[in-house]
Every structure is written in C-alpha cells, then in structure tokens.
Design a protein around this motif. Structure first.
Motif, short mmCIF file in Angstrom:
data_model
loop_
_atom_site.label_atom_id
_atom_site.label_comp_id
_atom_site.label_asym_id
_atom_site.label_seq_id
_atom_site.Cartn_x
_atom_site.Cartn_y
_atom_site.Cartn_z
N LEU A 45 17.80 -10.32 16.54
CA LEU A 45 18.08 -10.93 17.84
C LEU A 45 17.08 -12.04 18.14
O LEU A 45 15.87 -11.83 18.09
N ILE A 46 17.61 -13.21 18.49
CA ILE A 46 16.76 -14.36 18.81
C ILE A 46 16.56 -14.45 20.32
O ILE A 46 15.44 -14.45 20.82
N TYR A 47 17.64 -14.56 21.08
CA TYR A 47 17.62 -14.63 22.53
C TYR A 47 18.87 -13.94 23.07
O TYR A 47 19.88 -13.86 22.38
N TYR A 48 18.79 -13.48 24.32
CA TYR A 48 19.98 -13.00 24.98
C TYR A 48 19.92 -13.34 26.47
O TYR A 48 18.85 -13.57 27.02
N SER A 49 21.11 -13.36 27.05
CA SER A 49 21.22 -13.73 28.46
C SER A 49 22.25 -12.81 29.11
O SER A 49 23.35 -12.63 28.59
N GLN A 50 21.90 -12.24 30.25
CA GLN A 50 22.82 -11.34 30.93
C GLN A 50 23.44 -11.98 32.17
O GLN A 50 24.38 -11.44 32.75
N ILE A 51 22.92 -13.17 32.53
CA ILE A 51 23.42 -13.83 33.72
C ILE A 51 23.09 -15.31 33.61
O ILE A 51 22.12 -15.69 32.93
N VAL B 4 16.36 0.90 12.74
CA VAL B 4 17.49 1.68 12.29
C VAL B 4 17.53 1.53 10.77
O VAL B 4 17.63 0.41 10.27
N LYS B 5 17.41 2.65 10.08
CA LYS B 5 17.36 2.60 8.61
C LYS B 5 18.73 2.95 8.05
O LYS B 5 19.28 4.01 8.34
N GLN B 6 19.25 2.06 7.20
CA GLN B 6 20.61 2.21 6.68
C GLN B 6 20.56 2.36 5.17
O GLN B 6 19.80 1.67 4.49
N SER B 7 21.40 3.25 4.65
CA SER B 7 21.47 3.44 3.20
C SER B 7 22.89 3.87 2.81
O SER B 7 23.61 4.47 3.62
N PRO B 8 23.32 3.56 1.58
CA PRO B 8 22.61 2.77 0.58
C PRO B 8 22.74 1.28 0.87
O PRO B 8 23.48 0.87 1.74
N GLN B 9 22.02 0.47 0.12
CA GLN B 9 22.09 -0.97 0.28
C GLN B 9 23.41 -1.51 -0.26
O GLN B 9 23.97 -2.46 0.26
N PHE B 89 27.49 -2.72 8.90
CA PHE B 89 26.23 -2.61 9.62
C PHE B 89 26.33 -1.50 10.65
O PHE B 89 27.29 -1.45 11.43
N CYS B 90 25.35 -0.62 10.67
CA CYS B 90 25.22 0.29 11.80
C CYS B 90 24.26 -0.34 12.80
O CYS B 90 23.49 -1.25 12.46
N ALA B 91 24.33 0.13 14.03
CA ALA B 91 23.45 -0.39 15.07
C ALA B 91 23.20 0.71 16.10
O ALA B 91 23.92 1.71 16.15
N ALA B 92 22.17 0.51 16.88
CA ALA B 92 21.86 1.44 17.97
C ALA B 92 21.43 0.63 19.18
O ALA B 92 20.79 -0.42 19.05
N GLY B 93 21.79 1.14 20.34
CA GLY B 93 21.46 0.41 21.56
C GLY B 93 21.45 1.30 22.76
O GLY B 93 21.65 2.50 22.68
N TYR B 94 21.23 0.66 23.89
CA TYR B 94 21.15 1.37 25.16
C TYR B 94 22.26 0.84 26.05
O TYR B 94 22.19 -0.28 26.52
N GLY B 96 22.91 1.84 28.94
CA GLY B 96 22.48 1.84 30.34
C GLY B 96 21.32 0.92 30.61
O GLY B 96 20.80 0.87 31.71
N GLY B 97 20.91 0.17 29.59
CA GLY B 97 19.73 -0.65 29.76
C GLY B 97 19.99 -2.11 29.48
O GLY B 97 20.93 -2.68 29.99
N SER B 98 19.19 -2.72 28.63
CA SER B 98 19.28 -4.15 28.40
C SER B 98 20.40 -4.53 27.45
O SER B 98 20.62 -5.70 27.23
N GLU B 99 21.04 -3.58 26.85
CA GLU B 99 22.15 -3.81 25.92
C GLU B 99 21.73 -4.43 24.61
O GLU B 99 22.57 -4.88 23.86
N LYS B 100 20.46 -4.49 24.34
CA LYS B 100 20.05 -5.00 23.05
C LYS B 100 20.44 -4.03 21.97
O LYS B 100 20.26 -2.82 22.10
N LEU B 101 21.00 -4.55 20.88
CA LEU B 101 21.34 -3.74 19.73
C LEU B 101 20.30 -3.94 18.64
O LEU B 101 19.86 -5.05 18.40
N VAL B 102 19.94 -2.84 17.98
CA VAL B 102 19.09 -2.91 16.80
C VAL B 102 19.97 -2.59 15.61
O VAL B 102 20.63 -1.55 15.57
N PHE B 103 19.99 -3.49 14.62
CA PHE B 103 20.90 -3.36 13.49
C PHE B 103 20.19 -2.82 12.26
O PHE B 103 19.02 -3.11 12.00
N GLY B 104 20.93 -2.03 11.48
CA GLY B 104 20.49 -1.70 10.14
C GLY B 104 20.64 -2.93 9.25
O GLY B 104 21.22 -3.94 9.66
N LYS B 105 20.15 -2.84 8.02
CA LYS B 105 20.15 -4.01 7.14
C LYS B 105 21.45 -4.22 6.40
O LYS B 105 21.61 -5.20 5.68
#
Lengths: 111, 113
Positions: A45-51, B4-9, B89-94, B96-105
C-alpha cells in the motif's frame, strides 16, 4: 459501464522525471487506494483516501504523492525521489467497510 | 504483527485435482480475510472473502477454511481447471477500522491439462 479505469496501461519515463498515474472510478465509492506490485512481493500500500481532500500514507509512501480533489479521482505522482519506480501500479476503490475492487493497472518503466 | 504469510509460492496441479493455498497471520485484530485472483497483466479480482465468525465459506469450486485459534486460513480449489491458472493472493484487514488490507506475497498456480 461502471468500474475503475487507470491510464495509461504502459508508461515509460526517464530517470529524474516526475510522472502522474491516473485513476478514475464511477462506482460512487468513498475510499480509494494505490498499491505497488513487484514480482514475488505481493501488493504494498502506497496511499489511501477515505474521503475527498483527505489521504493517509501507506507502508511505502516515500517518493510518492497523491491528491483527492474529487470523489471519482485519485491520481498518483511518482517523484524523482522514488529510488526504484519501475513497477506495476494498481488503484483500488471501495465503499466504506466494503470490499476493495481493483483497476487494470499501469506498468511504469523508468530508465 | 502486520504480516500475512502465504504458502506455497508456486503450485502445479493436474486438471481435476485439488489446489490448496495456505495463509497465516499474527494480528488477532484482523476481522476480514479476502482472496484475490490475478491473471498476468491484469488487476486482482475479488474471489471470495470470509469473516472470523464462520469456519468455512464455499462459492462454487472455491472454499475458504478458517481456523481462528491457529490464526490460519486457506483456499481450496476443487476440480481445478486450466482456466484457474493465475496468481492468488490472500489478505487480511479490519472491516471496522481503516480498511487497510495486508496482502500475502502470492501463489502462482498452474493447472496442467
């Protein structure tokens, strides 16, 4: 035709030049994101914007800048300060608390 | 904590076989786990997603299994087809929060005919 458009598909620049990548969505999504993809590295992730008029740095923001003047648009500028700019750049959007949908990507090559 | 650790490559499966891709996470605050499918030169497309309140979700030939106590989740592709050949790709996020996703490789899947 609803979706996310990124232009151009391929972009070539000389080292030391700033370049702006376009991302437009007509899905009425509030949130927009920029990711960088390198082989074997997944998406970062580089940048994000929610609004409109607000954005936050992601994990690899150094050397990049963004603006969010309109809900539909979230352009990304790759500056000359970015040490390794050659990559596949992906834009995504979502409603708040919803799934992220990706555009087709822009492949940037800097020589 | 954010990884987030993903396998196999990479994974090679015969047509009709079962493809299994695994992911593990550390941050117990994650509450949303999507899987994306990406074909060469294209953007990722959402395939299927799961929340921690269920242990399994099935959509057609694609199933996500989720083990909250082990902090692991996996994608199973039944009756794999050559058209399934892509990077996943798998990913994990919140949610209820900022909605940022963290991706596996990513896992490059090849299904041989």
């Amino acid at each position: 035709d609803g979706g996310i458009t990124q232009s151009p598909k391929y972009l070539f620049r000389k080292e030391g030049q700033n370049v702006t990548l376009s991302c437009e969505q007509n899905l009425n999504h509030d949130a927009m994101y920029w990711y960088r993809q390198d082989p074997g590295q997944g998406l970062r992730l580089i940048y994000y914007s929610q609004i409109v008029n607000d954005f936050q740095k992601g994990d690899i923001a150094e050397g990049y800048s963004v603006s969010r003047e309109k809900k539909e648009s979230f352009p990304l500028t790759v500056t000359s300060a970015q040490k390794n700019p050659t990559a596949f750049y992906l834009c995504a959007s979502s409603i708040l608390l919803g799934e992220q949908y990706f555009g087709p990507g822009t492949r940037l090559t800097v020589t | 904590q954010q990884q987030v650790k993903q396998s196999p490559q990479s994974l090679i499966v015969q047509k009709g076989g079962i493809s299994i891709i695994n992911c593990a996470y550390e941050n117990t605050a994650f509450d949303y786990f999507p899987w994306y499918q990406q074909f060469p030169g294209k953007g990722p497309a959402l395939l299927i997603a799961i929340r921690p309140d269920v242990s399994e979700k099935k959509e057609g030939r694609f199933t996500i299994s989720f083990n909250k106590s082990a902090k692991q989740f996996s994608l199973h592709i039944m009756d794999s087809q050559p058209g399934d050949s892509a990077t996943y790709f798998c990913a994990a996020g919140y949610q209820g929060g900022s909605e940022k996703l963290v991706f596996g490789k990513g896992t490059k899947l090849t299904v041989n005919p």
